[in-house]
Enzyme design. Structure first.
Site, PDB file in Angstrom:
ATOM      1  N   ASP A   2       8.869   3.119  -5.093  1.00 11.65           N
ATOM      2  CA  ASP A   2       8.133   4.268  -4.573  1.00 11.65           C
ATOM      3  C   ASP A   2       8.930   5.554  -4.765  1.00 11.65           C
ATOM      4  OD1 ASP A   2       5.841   2.774  -3.466  1.00 11.65           O
ATOM      5  OD2 ASP A   2       7.369   1.897  -2.169  1.00 11.65           O
ATOM      6  N   GLU A  31      10.581  -8.802  -2.042  1.00  9.58           N
ATOM      7  CA  GLU A  31      11.124  -8.050  -3.176  1.00  9.58           C
ATOM      8  C   GLU A  31      12.643  -7.929  -3.082  1.00  9.58           C
ATOM      9  OE1 GLU A  31       7.440  -5.055  -4.350  1.00  9.58           O
ATOM     10  OE2 GLU A  31       8.797  -4.493  -2.743  1.00  9.58           O
ATOM     11  N   GLY A  36       8.358  -0.817  -0.848  1.00  4.92           N
ATOM     12  CA  GLY A  36       7.603  -1.390   0.250  1.00  4.92           C
ATOM     13  C   GLY A  36       6.263  -0.741   0.490  1.00  4.92           C
ATOM     14  N   GLY A  37       5.877   0.207  -0.383  1.00  3.64           N
ATOM     15  CA  GLY A  37       4.567   0.815  -0.225  1.00  3.64           C
ATOM     16  C   GLY A  37       3.442  -0.195  -0.330  1.00  3.64           C
ATOM     17  N   GLY A  62       3.073  -4.436  -7.091  1.00  4.24           N
ATOM     18  CA  GLY A  62       2.630  -3.050  -7.155  1.00  4.24           C
ATOM     19  C   GLY A  62       1.943  -2.750  -8.468  1.00  4.24           C
ATOM     20  N   ASP A  85      10.725  -4.690 -11.287  1.00  2.22           N
ATOM     21  CA  ASP A  85       9.868  -4.268 -10.180  1.00  2.22           C
ATOM     22  C   ASP A  85       9.697  -2.760 -10.217  1.00  2.22           C
ATOM     23  OD1 ASP A  85       8.326  -4.379  -7.898  1.00  2.22           O
ATOM     24  OD2 ASP A  85       9.823  -5.409  -6.677  1.00  2.22           O
ATOM     25  N   GLY A  86       8.709  -2.276  -9.519  1.00  6.38           N
ATOM     26  CA  GLY A  86       8.501  -0.842  -9.392  1.00  6.38           C
ATOM     27  C   GLY A  86       9.275  -0.283  -8.219  1.00  6.38           C
TER      28      GLY A  86
END
Length: 262
Positions: free
Chosen positions: A92, A111, A103-104, A34, A89-90
């Site tokens: 949403d 992930e 999961g965007g 992302g 990780d990022g």
């Protein structure tokens, strides 16, 4: 160069830069997917090139793997690494309990596997990603292509008994064809608006035949680093039971924007 970023991108960069403090030489690091995670990978690449940081990364998507190689971060598969020290990780969305929707970008399956194979998961985000209740962002559900319409109907039927405000679901598209994940699957996005019981929904969705995984990350995230465009960063750590508000000194350097080795 950082002054040329939009406020949102600067906030993402601030969070990504601060998250690298969790990484030390000798670590095996899960690399998220992302826009915010991409800043983190670039920051790690700069640390490898400029500071001699000795790490191996396990990417959560092919595009993250490509970026890591481009900026000089060595990559291995999860099977080679076996277990990771930290995954960054990022997200949403995240709530006060550090439950997430992810999961965007379409990489939720890898992930989640990588995050759960780590001693710690650190989420990096801008302040807009924090919500009182999950669900404003569409919840991705990864499904096998075979019989996906039947799976979609079963998901919609299941939602009738769930504590959610909306029940619309749509197949994620890539122009005029279905979006396909790295694992060859489809994604059905659930437009729920509010999820009253994320834990229950996550468990129920994964019982539906055809569903591979869903984008609810429950009891997986250990800390969240929230970046702000003014250089301020908040760190919330569930394990340490602390919340810190810091000011990050960011040099206006070109290093982070430079291309890594081929």
């Amino acid at each position: 160069m950082t002054n040329d970023l939009s406020p949102i991108d600067r906030a993402k960069y601030i969070a990504a830069r601060r998250s690298c403090d969790y990484v030390q030489s000798g670590m095996r690091v899960g690399l998220g997917t992302g826009s915010t995670a991409a800043w983190m990978v670039r920051c790690l690449g700069e640390m490898v090139r400029e500071e001699g940081l000795d790490i191996v990364g396990v990417p959560t998507s092919t595009r993250t793997a490509d970026l890591a190689r481009q900026v000089g971060v060595p990559v291995v598969s999860l099977d080679e690494a076996k277990w990771l020290d930290v995954t960054i990780d990022g997200a949403d969305e995240f709530d006060e309990n550090l439950n997430l929707i992810k999961g965007g970008g379409g990489a939720l399956l890898q992930e989640k596997i990588v995050a759960t194979a780590s001693d710690r998961m650190v989420v990096i985000a801008d302040a807009a990603k924090e919500v009182r209740a999950l669900g404003a962002f569409p919840l991705p559900v990864e499904t096998v292509p075979f019989g996906w319409q039947t799976t979609k109907a079963l998901v919609e039927e299941t939602l009738v008994n769930m504590d959610v405000l909306g029940r619309e679901s749509t197949l994620r598209m890539n122009d005029d064809v279905p979006f396909v994940t790295d694992e060859g699957n489809y994604i059905i996005d659930l437009h729920l608006h509010r999820i009253g019981n994320p834990r229950q929904l996550a468990l129920v969705l994964n019982q539906i035949p055809g569903v591979v995984e869903n984008g609810l990350f429950i009891d997986i995230c250990d800390a969240v680093v929230i970046g702000h465009s003014d250089g301020r960063v908040e760190v919330r750590d569930l394990n340490a039971g602390v919340a810190a508000d810091e000011q990050l000194d960011v040099l206006d350097s070109d290093n982070i924007f430079a291309d890594g080795p081929d």
